[in-house]
Design an enzyme around this catalytic site. Sequence first.
Site, short mmCIF file in Angstrom:
data_model
loop_
_atom_site.label_atom_id
_atom_site.label_comp_id
_atom_site.label_asym_id
_atom_site.label_seq_id
_atom_site.Cartn_x
_atom_site.Cartn_y
_atom_site.Cartn_z
N PHE A 94 33.43 64.00 38.60
CA PHE A 94 33.98 65.26 39.10
C PHE A 94 33.12 66.47 38.75
CE2 PHE A 94 35.48 65.61 34.77
CZ PHE A 94 35.76 66.96 34.56
N LYS A 95 32.28 66.34 37.74
CA LYS A 95 31.43 67.47 37.36
C LYS A 95 30.48 67.87 38.49
CE LYS A 95 33.17 67.11 33.18
NZ LYS A 95 32.47 66.85 31.94
N ASP A 96 30.19 66.93 39.40
CA ASP A 96 29.29 67.23 40.52
C ASP A 96 29.83 68.36 41.40
OD1 ASP A 96 27.37 65.30 39.90
OD2 ASP A 96 28.41 63.75 41.05
#
Length: 493
Positions: free
Chosen positions: A111-113
Site C-alpha cells: 500500500f505504500k506505493d
Amino acid sequence: MTLFYKSTRDSENVVSASQAILQGLAVDGGLYVPTEIPETDLDFKHLANQSYQEIAALIMQLFLPDFTQEELYECINKAYDQKFDNQEITPLVKVGDQYYLELFHGPTLAFKDIALSILPHLMKKAAQKNNMAKEIVILTATSGDTGKSAMEGFADVKNTRIIVFYPESGVSPIQKKQMITQKGENTFVTAIKGNFDDAQRKVKELFNDENLRSKTADNNKVFSSANSINIGRLVPQIVYYVYAYTRLVKSGQIESGEEVNFSVPTGNFGDILAGFYAKKIGLPIRRLICASNQNNVLTDFFQTGNYDRNRPFYVTSSPSMDILVSSNLERLLFYLTKEDTVQTKQLMDDLNKRGNYKITAEMKSALSDFFADFASEKETDQTIREVYEKGNYVIDPHTAVATCVANKYEEKMLPTVILSTASPYKFPQAVLQAITKEGEKAEGIEAINKLETFAEIPVPAAIEELENAEIKHNDKISAEEMTHYVEKVLNLK
C-alpha cells in the site's frame, strides 16, 4: 479558508503545504497538521462515476491548496499510470460479506506505493515553488514496505538522494531482497542491528541534530522524510478511503450517505489516520477499526487510555506492524488535547523519557471513532486459512490481522471495508504455511510457486525479477552508527 500546516508542538510554527512536504518533520520535533479541516460537500453519486485520478485531484486539492489543479493533475498522472497493474489503482473486491480494498497493485506490491508513487513529484513541485536549489536527502526508517516503495519512487530522481534503514531481522525475506537489490545511483539502504523502533527513534534524532543539519546545509543539502510523518505521504492515502466508498455506491452495495466501517492493519498509525481525516471531511465512516498484531500497544491505548512501550517486542508474520512507538498517533493526540501543543509535547516527552503516558478520561471519551483489538499469530494463521477455504481468496498476514479484528467487532451490521495492504506474494512462506492444513513449509522461489497454485493468480513480475536480481546493498550497522553512515553517504566535511 486558507489552509496552512502547523506543528503539533508549537502553534506558532506555521508553514504552507509545500513547505511541510519539503521539511517532513517540523524543526521542533512535532508533526505538521492542517490549521483547519477543509470544508467540502462530497457528492458520492457524482464521484461514483469518476476515476481514481479524478477523485485524487479533488481530495488532494483540499489539503494541498498551494498546488494548482494543473500541478496536481501532472503529479497524479505521472504517479498513477502503467506502473500499477490494475487500471482502478485500488480495486474493491467482495469476498463473502466483506470487502477488500486491494492496495497492492503498485510496483512493490504494498500500500505504500499509493503515496510514494506521487511523493517525489509533489516534492519536486514543492522545491520549485519555494525556490529550493539544494539536494533533498530523504531519511527513512522502514518496518518493511516503506523502504522499498520510497526507493522505487525516488530512484534516480534528479536532485534527490534517499537513505533507508531497516531492522536486520524484522522484515520478510522478500521485503529484504526487494531493498538490497534496489537500483538507482541515489539510493542507499542498510540493515540496523535492532528493531524498527530503534531505527525510527534514531532517524528522528538525525532530523533534530543541529550539528548534522548545519553540516548538511553547508554542503547545499536538506533533509526530508518519506515516512508517514510527512503530510505528503499522508494526504494521498485519504484518497483511497473516498474511492472505496464511491465504488460501494457505484455497485449498489450501499446508498449514498450510508455509513460503513473500515478495518485497518495498523503499526505506525499513518494509514488509519488518513481514514480519520477522510471521516473529518465528510466520509460516512461509523468506526475505524484499529487492528494490531501481537505488538498490541495501540489496542491497550484505545482500551485503557494508557500508552506503554515498555513491553516485550515480538517479531511476527506481519512485520510491517512490528512497532511499539506509533509516530502518527501524535497527530491524533493533538486533536484529543483540543489542539493544545504544550500538552501534546508533554505527552510525547513522557513517552521519550519514561516510555509511557496516560491520557485523561475526557480525552479517552473522544476516541469513539475507533474500535481497537489485536490478532495473535495463531489467529492470523487461522484467518488466512478460513478466508481461503470459504472464499477462495488469498490474503497476506497484515490483511489477515485486519480481517480477524473486524470479525471481533460486535457491531457487524454495517458493510466493512478491509484494507488489504500487501500482496500475499510478499510473504509466501507465512501464507503457504497458514493455508495448508499440514503447515507446509517452503522457502524462496519454491514457496512462491506453491502459493501460485492456491492463489490462482500469476506471480507478479516484480517478484519473479527478484530471483536473479543483483544484490547492491550489503551494509549492516548499529543504530548508534547511523549518524556516521549518513555523513559518509553524503560526503559531509
